[in-house]
Scaffold this motif. Structure first.
Motif, mmCIF file in Angstrom:
data_model
loop_
_atom_site.group_PDB
_atom_site.id
_atom_site.type_symbol
_atom_site.label_atom_id
_atom_site.label_comp_id
_atom_site.label_asym_id
_atom_site.label_seq_id
_atom_site.Cartn_x
_atom_site.Cartn_y
_atom_site.Cartn_z
ATOM 1 N N MET A 32 39.879 34.826 42.886
ATOM 2 C CA MET A 32 41.133 35.208 44.426
ATOM 3 C C MET A 32 40.406 35.007 45.244
ATOM 4 O O MET A 32 40.982 35.696 45.661
ATOM 5 N N ALA A 33 39.334 35.785 45.746
ATOM 6 C CA ALA A 33 38.717 36.459 46.640
ATOM 7 C C ALA A 33 38.663 35.284 47.969
ATOM 8 O O ALA A 33 38.919 35.173 48.684
ATOM 9 N N ASP A 34 39.278 34.166 47.469
ATOM 10 C CA ASP A 34 39.051 32.456 48.347
ATOM 11 C C ASP A 34 40.821 32.950 49.217
ATOM 12 O O ASP A 34 40.879 32.700 50.134
ATOM 13 N N ARG A 35 41.204 33.164 48.386
ATOM 14 C CA ARG A 35 42.772 33.203 47.840
ATOM 15 C C ARG A 35 43.388 34.146 48.948
ATOM 16 O O ARG A 35 44.027 33.991 50.008
ATOM 17 N N GLU A 36 42.457 35.420 48.560
ATOM 18 C CA GLU A 36 42.820 35.995 49.233
ATOM 19 C C GLU A 36 42.419 35.967 51.182
ATOM 20 O O GLU A 36 43.579 36.649 51.795
ATOM 21 N N GLN B 97 44.398 40.330 44.971
ATOM 22 C CA GLN B 97 44.716 39.774 45.145
ATOM 23 C C GLN B 97 45.629 38.785 43.606
ATOM 24 O O GLN B 97 46.862 38.553 43.721
ATOM 25 N N GLU B 98 44.736 38.944 42.409
ATOM 26 C CA GLU B 98 45.567 38.716 41.276
ATOM 27 C C GLU B 98 46.277 39.769 40.960
ATOM 28 O O GLU B 98 47.795 38.533 40.141
ATOM 29 N N ILE B 99 46.868 40.438 41.298
ATOM 30 C CA ILE B 99 48.843 40.946 41.220
ATOM 31 C C ILE B 99 49.261 40.637 41.725
ATOM 32 O O ILE B 99 50.032 40.396 41.712
ATOM 33 N N ARG B 100 48.937 40.431 43.147
ATOM 34 C CA ARG B 100 50.105 39.420 44.544
ATOM 35 C C ARG B 100 50.450 37.840 43.666
ATOM 36 O O ARG B 100 51.429 37.588 43.466
ATOM 37 N N HIS B 101 49.151 37.886 42.812
ATOM 38 C CA HIS B 101 49.873 36.298 42.629
ATOM 39 C C HIS B 101 50.607 35.995 41.839
ATOM 40 O O HIS B 101 51.966 35.622 41.342
#
Length: 400
Positions: A245-249, A208-212
């Motif tokens: 960013m586990a929550d955002r995923e 998710q950090e990469i996607r962000h």
């Protein structure tokens, strides 16, 4: 009494079998989310691509040129990264500046080039922010950095950029940094694969950090707002860490399957599926995004009302310990609730005991359990878990 002790011992022993390991954060602490077992092919590039379309350019640029790009808004720092736990301390930032002044090489920066030649920082945000904060703090909207905790240049303790001699200021601005740029046009799946192998101080970037970092736009704000919403916090008992960013995923997984029905899911590249969802969210009208946000909050409220503190967690007969949040369950439980109208959701809440007991029974199904535990991006497993939750809800509603 002895019989009671033995029974309790058996229950605890059985419960130990139900314990599911959690993902770990940067500090080694559990994130509150169950660790997924991925297939051996999870990090391989499985989609055919033209090798000629891959372009990774390595540049040796200067601090001054990077600051110039920052001033012109041509480098996207994804500023909400800076609000997360793990931001460098003043001492860590000072020691980076000290390394530059001593001409000690620092780690390379990694960027993803956008269509307009802007760069999105995938790895190196803390380094670049630290430099800008010391040299041109206005560029990043932060208070100026005053050096402290230096190992060698102790005479500069308490000093800022303007306190340096002209020669040292020039040395700092002319310091060369290595920047690896994955050029626009390189297949996104390949970009993702490359960036997933990058280590930040020995800590791999999360997906998710990469996607962000790779995908700027309104989707970032949508995910952040919903992940920080009381609805999500209450439904998950505030147990999901925001650090990596586990929550955002988890929020993104919900939105992805609201934008593309699970029955239509065919890809084996789940990471690309989520990246595509971020692009789709970026392309939605504001009213459409608002509707998705409303559906999310309603689903969270219903899940909490039905499952209580066990929402989105594995729950088996005889289980005592509360399991961590399971991302695949989160998708299936919440998206199926969002597909119902409010009247049906209210009926499920009224029949919550039947729903919970039906879910316990479902956890005895080996195929279902595998669909939420191992290689969860496999199309057959995606369809399996969503269909089983749909059947559970419909079965309870038919008898309510």
């Amino acid at each position: 009494m002895a019989g009671q002790d033995e029974s309790a011992s058996q229950r605890v022993s059985q419960d130990e079998l139900f314990f599911d390991p959690q993902e770990l954060g940067a500090d080694g602490a559990p994130t509150g989310v169950e660790a997924e077992q991925v297939s051996e092919d999870a990090d391989r590039i499985t989609t055919p691509f033209d090798p000629e379309s891959i372009s990774i350019e390595t540049q040796s640029t200067t601090v001054d040129l990077l600051l110039s790009r920052l001033r012109e808004g041509m480098i996207d720092l994804a500023p909400d990264f800076q609000r997360r736990a793990g931001i460098w301390s003043d001492v860590q930032q000072s020691r980076l500046i000290e390394s530059l002044l001593l001409r000690i090489p620092v780690a390379s920066l990694y960027m993803a080039q956008q269509a307009n030649d802007d760069w999105s920082v995938v790895d190196g945000i803390q380094r670049l922010t630290s430099i800008a904060r010391f040299v041109e703090p206005d560029v990043v909207g932060m208070t100026p950095l005053t050096l402290r905790g230096l190992d060698y240049l102790e005479q500069f303790h308490g000093r800022g950029y303007q306190d340096l001699t002209g020669r040292l200021r020039i040395r700092l601005r002319e310091t060369q940094l290595v920047v690896h740029i994955i050029k626009h046009g390189t297949p996104e799946a390949v970009k993702f694969n490359v960036f997933s192998r990058i280590n930040t101080g020995g800590l791999p970037l999360t997906r998710q950090e990469i996607r962000h970092a790779m995908i700027p736009g309104p989707a970032r704000g949508v995910l952040a707002e919903l992940a920080e919403s009381p609805a999500f916090g209450d439904a998950t008992c505030y147990s999901v860490s925001s650090e990596r960013m586990a929550d955002r995923e988890m929020v993104l997984r919900f939105l992805a399957f609201r934008l593309q029905p699970p029955a239509d899911y065919r890809t084996y590249d789940f990471d690309q599926f989520l990246a595509d969802a971020m692009h789709r969210i970026n392309g939605l009208a504001e009213a459409q995004r608002a509707e998705l946000e409303r559906e999310f909050r309603q689903a969270m409220g219903s899940a909490e009302a039905i499952f209580g503190e066990q929402a989105f967690r594995k729950l088996r007969h005889g289980q005592i310990r509360k399991s961590p949040i399971n991302k695949a369950l989160f998708e299936a439980v919440a998206v199926n609730l969002a597909e119902l109208d409010q009247a049906d959701r209210n009926r499920l809440v009224a029949s919550r005991h039947e729903v919970v007991e039906g879910f316990r029974d479902l956890m005895n199904d080996w195929d279902f359990e595998r669909s939420i535990s191992v290689a969860t991006g496999d199309p057959a497993k995606v369809r399996r878990r969503f269909e089983e939750l749909r059947k559970l809800y419909r079965g309870v509603l038919e008898h309510a």
